[in-house]
Design an enzyme around this catalytic site. Structure first.
Site, short mmCIF file in Angstrom:
data_model
loop_
_atom_site.label_atom_id
_atom_site.label_comp_id
_atom_site.label_asym_id
_atom_site.label_seq_id
_atom_site.Cartn_x
_atom_site.Cartn_y
_atom_site.Cartn_z
N ASP A 395 1.87 -11.14 -10.74
CA ASP A 395 1.65 -9.77 -10.28
C ASP A 395 0.38 -9.27 -10.98
O ASP A 395 0.02 -9.75 -12.05
CB ASP A 395 2.85 -8.91 -10.67
CG ASP A 395 2.64 -7.44 -10.32
OD1 ASP A 395 2.29 -7.15 -9.16
OD2 ASP A 395 2.78 -6.60 -11.23
N THR A 397 -0.84 -5.61 -11.58
CA THR A 397 -0.74 -4.45 -12.46
C THR A 397 0.31 -4.67 -13.55
O THR A 397 1.48 -4.91 -13.27
CB THR A 397 -0.38 -3.18 -11.66
OG1 THR A 397 -1.35 -2.99 -10.64
CG2 THR A 397 -0.35 -1.97 -12.56
N ASP A 598 6.34 -7.34 -14.07
CA ASP A 598 6.87 -6.42 -15.08
C ASP A 598 7.51 -5.18 -14.49
O ASP A 598 8.09 -4.39 -15.21
CB ASP A 598 5.74 -5.98 -16.03
CG ASP A 598 4.80 -4.98 -15.38
OD1 ASP A 598 4.51 -5.15 -14.17
OD2 ASP A 598 4.37 -4.04 -16.07
#
Length: 719
Positions: A395, A397, A598
């Protein structure tokens, strides 16, 4: 691929950390459920592959007797610890008795050979008494499993020596066997308990500050949430909480593996198990006892020991399959030589102890070693799978980037004020946990601007937020849209193409703001790429990963810029959460996939991947629960470290397999040829078993074993 169904509900009952773990585990066992997590506000969040699975999970929720499970689990844990302790004492006692008996018989044989021969009945009874547990386990193995095991082999050896009139021959086997069992069980148990010892709180008292400001020493059991606790230099923090007074340098190595102490000041969080190296702080308690982050880590690591790796099951099957070979070898040797001593050699050697114990010790030590550096692996099966990963999906960001974006500029239309534009966006984003939303809110807070509170919001996943904002501070409210360019176009907002972003770096995110269908302007937010991410990717590739791909909900321009800067093999932009999961599933048809994320939007993809990794201390609870591995700090290099650890672990397991089979096979060959006697055969077998167990345990105790390959290749990190 079918979409992932998501359901949330507020739970009436409050659960402890252990209660939460039990409930989540039960729900995740329901077929079709990919993730189940209880969030901090006591909300249950469940992801399922279809509505039927979701319905089954909700039905199971009513059937889970959490308290009974906890009591049973606690009782089992105590019984297991007691059982291991009793087993060690038992083996120690039998080893000493058999050793004393062996020495006494040998001395008696030399001092009085005639009396020694006449007392054959007593010698036989003594040997059978010491071996009674082995006979019991050997017979039970034949009855229950319908196949011989290692105890069956040993019992046969004892019986053969008795029938041959030389019961003391097997006494040497019993001496070595009992000592070997004592050492191997002790080593394996020490490896299993090492992480709990490392994270043990030890401190039983804290300095409690009352409302009058008086400080007194009280038991940790008397501390409650919202109490104020003072921690002085050199003391260990025993609670989770927020600093309300003072500042300190805090050693968090026991939780995160970071050797350099972190500087903490007012309003920052601190955790149980960490140590104040300098300074003095007052903490407002948020969690105590089993609720703390430390307790949760210990619970996760201990539970991980119960999740067996496929290689452990293979070792068990292989060990059991090799037992009949020893019987067959004994039959062949007896048929050819008619020499009972050579037959005993075949019985005195088996493969099962070395194969089983060395493998379980290596996996247990690996999980504990990972926890020492701040990486929580939820089971031995993930250690094995991690060693075979060839595709990594990241991912953007919070994973590739710092996850702490900042607002650096605004683009305004129709002469709108910067304050009005930012406050409207902040009002809409206030309930969002997305890092880009935090950048807007932090900007307003830093300016001392009051963000409107009377707001009704609706999140459009992967696009933005729609909010209804009342008039405030002389500014007009209305229906506010905050989000991506795609979001604005879907809502038919005119003027989006007129926003000029040419003066900004391609890694910047442009967040558009509209009111009542009219574009007000845009916010320019940047989230810097992590300084260690390039090193991490280099090391991951050297660990055998062929393909690294980035998934992001950001626009194509930003995604292309980041992918190019990091030399990624590919990227996919404007991706929704369920599309991430679909992409991961498509890759699994021909690759072993590791997914790193996250946020809550990464949870389905983390659950679908062969290995899901939640990165960073700020990972959402649902991301951590969906993941198979959690990195507790914002240090991506630990991903490369744990991949290296997994490969080293599996290398050791294969090394132990080869050593066990080679040494015992050679001993059997020498025994069949009559080159060694049963005492030497037993010595070789047990020495090999102890050797491979110690070889496995060195993952945990040998400092030179720590990621040597990464250190040797450090000069390549900046390529």
């Amino acid at each position: 691929m079918a979409q992932v169904f998501h359901y949330t509900t507020k739970l009436e009952q409050e659960y402890s950390a252990k209660g939460t773990a039990v409930l989540e585990y039960k729900l995740r066992k329901v077929p079709g459920v990919v993730s189940a997590c209880i969030l901090q506000d006591n909300t249950l969040s469940v992801y399922a592959k279809d509505k039927l699975s979701l319905a089954k999970a909700l039905f199971a929720l009513r059937l889970v007797p959490v308290r009974e499970e906890l009591k049973a689990k606690a009782k089992k844990e105590k019984n297991d610890i007691k059982a291991v302790s009793e087993e060690l004492k038992n083996y120690k006692f039998k080893a000493l008795v058999s050793l004393f008996g062996f020495g006494a018989l040998e001395a008696f044989k030399r001092l009085s050979p005639t009396a020694f021969t006449n007392l054959s009945f007593l010698r036989t009874a003594f040997v059978l008494l010491i071996a009674k547990d082995i006979f019991k386990e050997g017979v039970l193995g034949l009855i229950k499993e319908k196949a011989p095991n290692a105890d069956t082999l040993t019992a046969t050896a004892v019986l053969a020596s008795v029938l041959s009139g030389k019961p003391e021959s097997s006494l040497s086997l019993l001496v070595l066997s009992n000592f070997a069992e004592m050492l191997t069980i002790g080593a394996a148990e020490k490896a299993r308990q090492h992480i709990s010892t490392l994270l043990d709180m030890k401190e039983k008292y804290v300095w409690l500050k009352n409302k009058q400001g008086h400080i007194s020493k009280v038991s940790i059991d008397d501390v409650m949430v919202n109490d104020e606790v003072v921690v002085y230099v050199g003391e260990k923090i025993c609670v989770d909480g927020v600093i309300i007074e003072g500042e300190a340098s805090i050693d968090q190595s026991s939780l995160t593996g970071e050797s350099i102490p972190a500087f903490k000041t007012v309003k920052q969080e601190v955790y149980a198990g960490t140590v104040v190296r300098s300074g003095e702080i007052t903490i407002r308690v948020s969690k105590v006892g089993d609720e703390t982050n430390l307790a949760r880590i210990i619970n996760m690591v201990e539970n991980a020991q119960n999740r067996r790796a496929p290689i452990q099951n293979f070792a068990d099957r292989m060990a059991n399959a090799l037992v009949p070979i020893s019987f067959l070898s004994a039959a062949v040797v007896y048929g050819v030589t008619r020499d009972i001593q050579r037959v005993l050699n075949m019985f005195f050697i088996d493969f099962s102890c070395g194969l089983k114990l060395s493998t379980s010790t290596a996996i247990s030590a690996s999980i504990s070693k990972a926890a020492q550096i701040g990486v929580l692996v939820k089971g031995g099966n993930f250690i094995e799978t991690l060693a075979d990963i060839d595709t990594v999906i990241l991912d953007k960001t919070g994973t590739i980037t710092d996850g702490h974006p900042i607002l650096i500029d605004t683009i305004r239309c129709n002469e709108i004020e910067e304050k009005e534009l930012v406050l409207l966006a902040a009002a809409a984003e206030k309930s969002s946990s997305h890092p880009l939303a935090e950048a807007v809110i932090n900007y307003a807070v830093d300016k001392d601007w009051n963000v409107p509170h009377e707001v009704k919001t609706e999140t459009v996943v992967g696009r933005g937020i729609s909010a209804s904002v009342s008039d405030f501070d002389g500014y007009k409210g209305g229906e506010i849209l905050v989000g991506s360019r795609t979001f604005m176009k879907e809502k038919h907002i005119p003027g989006v193409n007129d926003i000029d972003r040419s003066g900004f770096s391609k890694e910047c995110n442009i967040i558009y703001v509209a009111r009542n269908g009219e574009l007000l302007g845009a916010l320019v937010i940047t989230d810097p790429i992590r300084k260690d991410i390039k090193k991490t990717l280099n090391r991951i590739r050297r660990n055998g990963v062929d393909e690294i791909i980035m998934l992001t909900g950001d626009n194509k321009v930003t995604a292309e810029y980041v992918a190019g800067k990091l030399d990624l093999d590919g990227y996919k932009s404007d991706v929704l959460p369920h599309e991430k999961a679909e992409f991961v599933a498509s890759k699994q048809s021909y690759s072993k996939v590791l997914m790193v994320g996250d946020g809550i939007n990464d949870a389905p993809a983390l659950a679908y991947a062969d290995i899901g990794v939640a990165l960073g201390g700020k990972s959402t609870d649902i991301a951590m629960e969906s993941a198979d591995i959690t990195i507790t700090s914002d240090e991506p290099l630990k991903l490369a470290k744990v991949m290296e650890l997994s490969k080293s672990t599996m290398g050791l397991v294969r090394q132990n397999f080869a050593a066990t089979i080679a040494i015992n096979s050679a001993a059997m060959m020498l025994g069949a040829l009559g080159k060694i006697n049963p005492l030497i055969a037993a010595t070789i077998h047990n020495a090999a078993t102890i050797g491979v167990v110690i070889n496995s345990a060195r993952i945990l105790f040998d400092k030179k074993f720590n990621f040597e390959k990464i250190k040797r290749n450090q000069d390549l990190d900046n390529l």
